[in-house]
Design a protein around this motif. Sequence first.
Motif, PDB file in Angstrom:
ATOM      1  N   GLN A  42       1.972 -10.405   5.550  1.00 21.06           N
ATOM      2  CA  GLN A  42       2.335 -10.775   6.919  1.00 21.06           C
ATOM      3  C   GLN A  42       1.097 -10.551   7.780  1.00 21.06           C
ATOM      4  OE1 GLN A  42       5.445 -12.107   7.441  1.00 21.06           O
ATOM      5  NE2 GLN A  42       4.408 -12.805   9.320  1.00 21.06           N
ATOM      6  N   HIS A  43       0.520 -11.633   8.284  1.00 22.71           N
ATOM      7  CA  HIS A  43      -0.738 -11.527   9.018  1.00 22.71           C
ATOM      8  C   HIS A  43      -0.516 -11.253  10.498  1.00 22.71           C
ATOM      9  CE1 HIS A  43      -2.890 -12.691   5.472  1.00 22.71           C
ATOM     10  NE2 HIS A  43      -2.067 -13.697   5.305  1.00 22.71           N
ATOM     11  N   LEU A  44      -1.546 -10.719  11.127  1.00 21.48           N
ATOM     12  CA  LEU A  44      -1.473 -10.410  12.564  1.00 21.48           C
ATOM     13  C   LEU A  44      -1.234 -11.680  13.385  1.00 21.48           C
ATOM     14  CD1 LEU A  44      -4.260  -7.703  13.091  1.00 21.48           C
ATOM     15  CD2 LEU A  44      -1.775  -7.409  13.274  1.00 21.48           C
ATOM     16  N   ASN A  45      -1.720 -12.823  12.903  1.00 22.73           N
ATOM     17  CA  ASN A  45      -1.560 -14.081  13.646  1.00 22.73           C
ATOM     18  C   ASN A  45      -0.175 -14.708  13.453  1.00 22.73           C
ATOM     19  OD1 ASN A  45      -1.533 -15.254  11.153  1.00 22.73           O
ATOM     20  ND2 ASN A  45      -3.468 -16.361  11.384  1.00 22.73           N
ATOM     21  N   GLY A  46       0.708 -14.020  12.716  1.00 19.29           N
ATOM     22  CA  GLY A  46       2.072 -14.522  12.574  1.00 19.29           C
ATOM     23  C   GLY A  46       2.347 -15.230  11.261  1.00 19.29           C
ATOM     24  N   ASP A  47       1.306 -15.675  10.564  1.00 15.84           N
ATOM     25  CA  ASP A  47       1.503 -16.347   9.280  1.00 15.84           C
ATOM     26  C   ASP A  47       2.022 -15.386   8.215  1.00 15.84           C
ATOM     27  OD1 ASP A  47       0.453 -18.546  10.442  1.00 15.84           O
ATOM     28  OD2 ASP A  47      -1.405 -18.607   9.257  1.00 15.84           O
ATOM     29  N   GLY A  48       2.840 -15.903   7.325  1.00 18.99           N
ATOM     30  CA  GLY A  48       3.258 -15.128   6.159  1.00 18.99           C
ATOM     31  C   GLY A  48       2.877 -15.892   4.902  1.00 18.99           C
ATOM     32  N   ASP A  49       2.162 -15.238   3.997  1.00 19.49           N
ATOM     33  CA  ASP A  49       1.725 -15.915   2.765  1.00 19.49           C
ATOM     34  C   ASP A  49       2.178 -15.131   1.544  1.00 19.49           C
ATOM     35  OD1 ASP A  49       0.282 -17.934   4.052  1.00 19.49           O
ATOM     36  OD2 ASP A  49      -1.485 -16.636   4.254  1.00 19.49           O
ATOM     37  N   TRP A  50       2.898 -15.787   0.659  1.00 19.57           N
ATOM     38  CA  TRP A  50       3.192 -15.157  -0.626  1.00 19.57           C
ATOM     39  C   TRP A  50       1.880 -15.029  -1.404  1.00 19.57           C
ATOM     40  CZ3 TRP A  50       7.644 -12.850  -1.705  1.00 19.57           C
ATOM     41  CH2 TRP A  50       8.760 -13.186  -0.935  1.00 19.57           C
ATOM     42  N   VAL A  51       1.671 -13.895  -2.029  1.00 22.34           N
ATOM     43  CA  VAL A  51       0.460 -13.677  -2.812  1.00 22.34           C
ATOM     44  C   VAL A  51       0.574 -14.435  -4.135  1.00 22.34           C
ATOM     45  CG1 VAL A  51      -0.890 -11.921  -4.037  1.00 22.34           C
ATOM     46  CG2 VAL A  51       0.017 -11.431  -1.751  1.00 22.34           C
ATOM     47  N   ASP A  52      -0.473 -15.164  -4.488  1.00 25.05           N
ATOM     48  CA  ASP A  52      -0.480 -15.880  -5.765  1.00 25.05           C
ATOM     49  C   ASP A  52      -0.830 -14.941  -6.912  1.00 25.05           C
ATOM     50  OD1 ASP A  52       0.198 -18.461  -4.958  1.00 25.05           O
ATOM     51  OD2 ASP A  52      -1.863 -18.878  -4.312  1.00 25.05           O
TER      52      ASP A  52
END
Lengths: 157, 157, 82, 82
Positions: A131-141
């Motif tokens: 969960q990034h500070l800029n609001g994006d959420g990325d599943w880790v590959d």
Amino acid sequence: MISISVQEKDFDTGEEYRELQKGNTGANTHIGGIAIFTGQVRDLPDKPLKFMRLEHYPGMTEKSLQHTAEQATERWPVIDIRIIHRIGDLTPGEQIVFVGVSSAHREAAFAACEFIMDILKTSAPFWKKEQHLNGDGDWVDAKNTDQQRAERWQDSD
Amino acid sequence: MISISVQEKDFDTGEEYRELQKGNTGANTHIGGIAIFTGQVRDLPDKPLKFMRLEHYPGMTEKSLQHTAEQATERWPVIDIRIIHRIGDLTPGEQIVFVGVSSAHREAAFAACEFIMDILKTSAPFWKKEQHLNGDGDWVDAKNTDQQRAERWQDSD
Amino acid sequence: MKVLFFGSLREQLGTGELNAALPDGVETIGQLLAKLQTQGDEWKLALGTGNVLFAVNQDMVDENTAINDSDEVALFPPVTGG
Amino acid sequence: MKVLFFGSLREQLGTGELNAALPDGVETIGQLLAKLQTQGDEWKLALGTGNVLFAVNQDMVDENTAINDSDEVALFPPVTGG
């Protein structure tokens, strides 16, 4: 003895180490070496992290870690194995995972500790989401290198 | 950063671990993994041990450990390395040696930690003498397997 | 049978659990994966990646593993713990 | 020059340190080892094992390493720390 814990709360690595030392009981001072690995949440310079969310498959997680620890005891002469893996939201710098192995011999302690980490990385049902500070959420590959590291243990039997 | 200590007094492995965690400073949360090994005095079932005497070559010991740690930093992307080796008379169950390595990546932390232990075992000027309960004193023989483990790092460059 | 989804799969499908009878003609977990993809575009997109792992009764298995109506089946992306 | 002995060698020789001029004709640490063995039976016994390691100025070296009178030289058995 194998101890497995999947938990939200943090752990104290020094305390876990002392638990491993307790494998020396009275006259049976058989521990020659203890190998420990801890994994921690790293920050991402290019994309600052608010937190890392750790999801898992309750029930299967414990079963998978127990199985991996048992495989280690079959391959190397270990005394005790302790595995802790955290779940939930973890901020940069927090501990994620603890693997500790005691043995009469350092070769066995090192090998079993690294084996458990490598197999855990490719078999234990955990999934990380950044969960990034800029609001994006990325599943880790998943990483190919992790798969390769797990597979090298198949050849060395 | 490399920290080397040759000392009579015991060390606190939990405290050493926390020192390694301090490699995360402020915004620079770059530690991904910490690998630790500790060696301990084992008792001998057939010939009970009163204590293990650790002799060393003052000056050369520190130089040798520093050199080994520097080699590790050249081979792997490590953040911090801490080495403690005790000297004097140690009873069964006591800690002898601590090697801790932090890195962004677990592969580097594991490899550097094991490398340092393997090279230390064959290069650092320490000598062990077992003092048995029955009064005998035996110098510990160097092991061929330790030599072999040290040599395998020469091939993997 | 109970079918569980985790990680990005759970998120893409908008559900973590499906309770249904074992479909006719489905004998292996690989066949179940194929059958689930016929449920609609989002299912096809999420499950048709060739990158789905399987567990039956909480053990990791391959696609040829037989399943029956009383099994707990799970589908999920490659794991990323540690 | 200063010659140090450690571990079982120190114990066998009954001394941990020798201060002497570099003997004539001795140019390498291997030659020093041979020369020391001529000092008597206990020296021959302790140093003639083929299992002696060398350090010059606190660095491990091989037997062909040149030494001079200002060096700190050490002879010792294989190390057993850790």
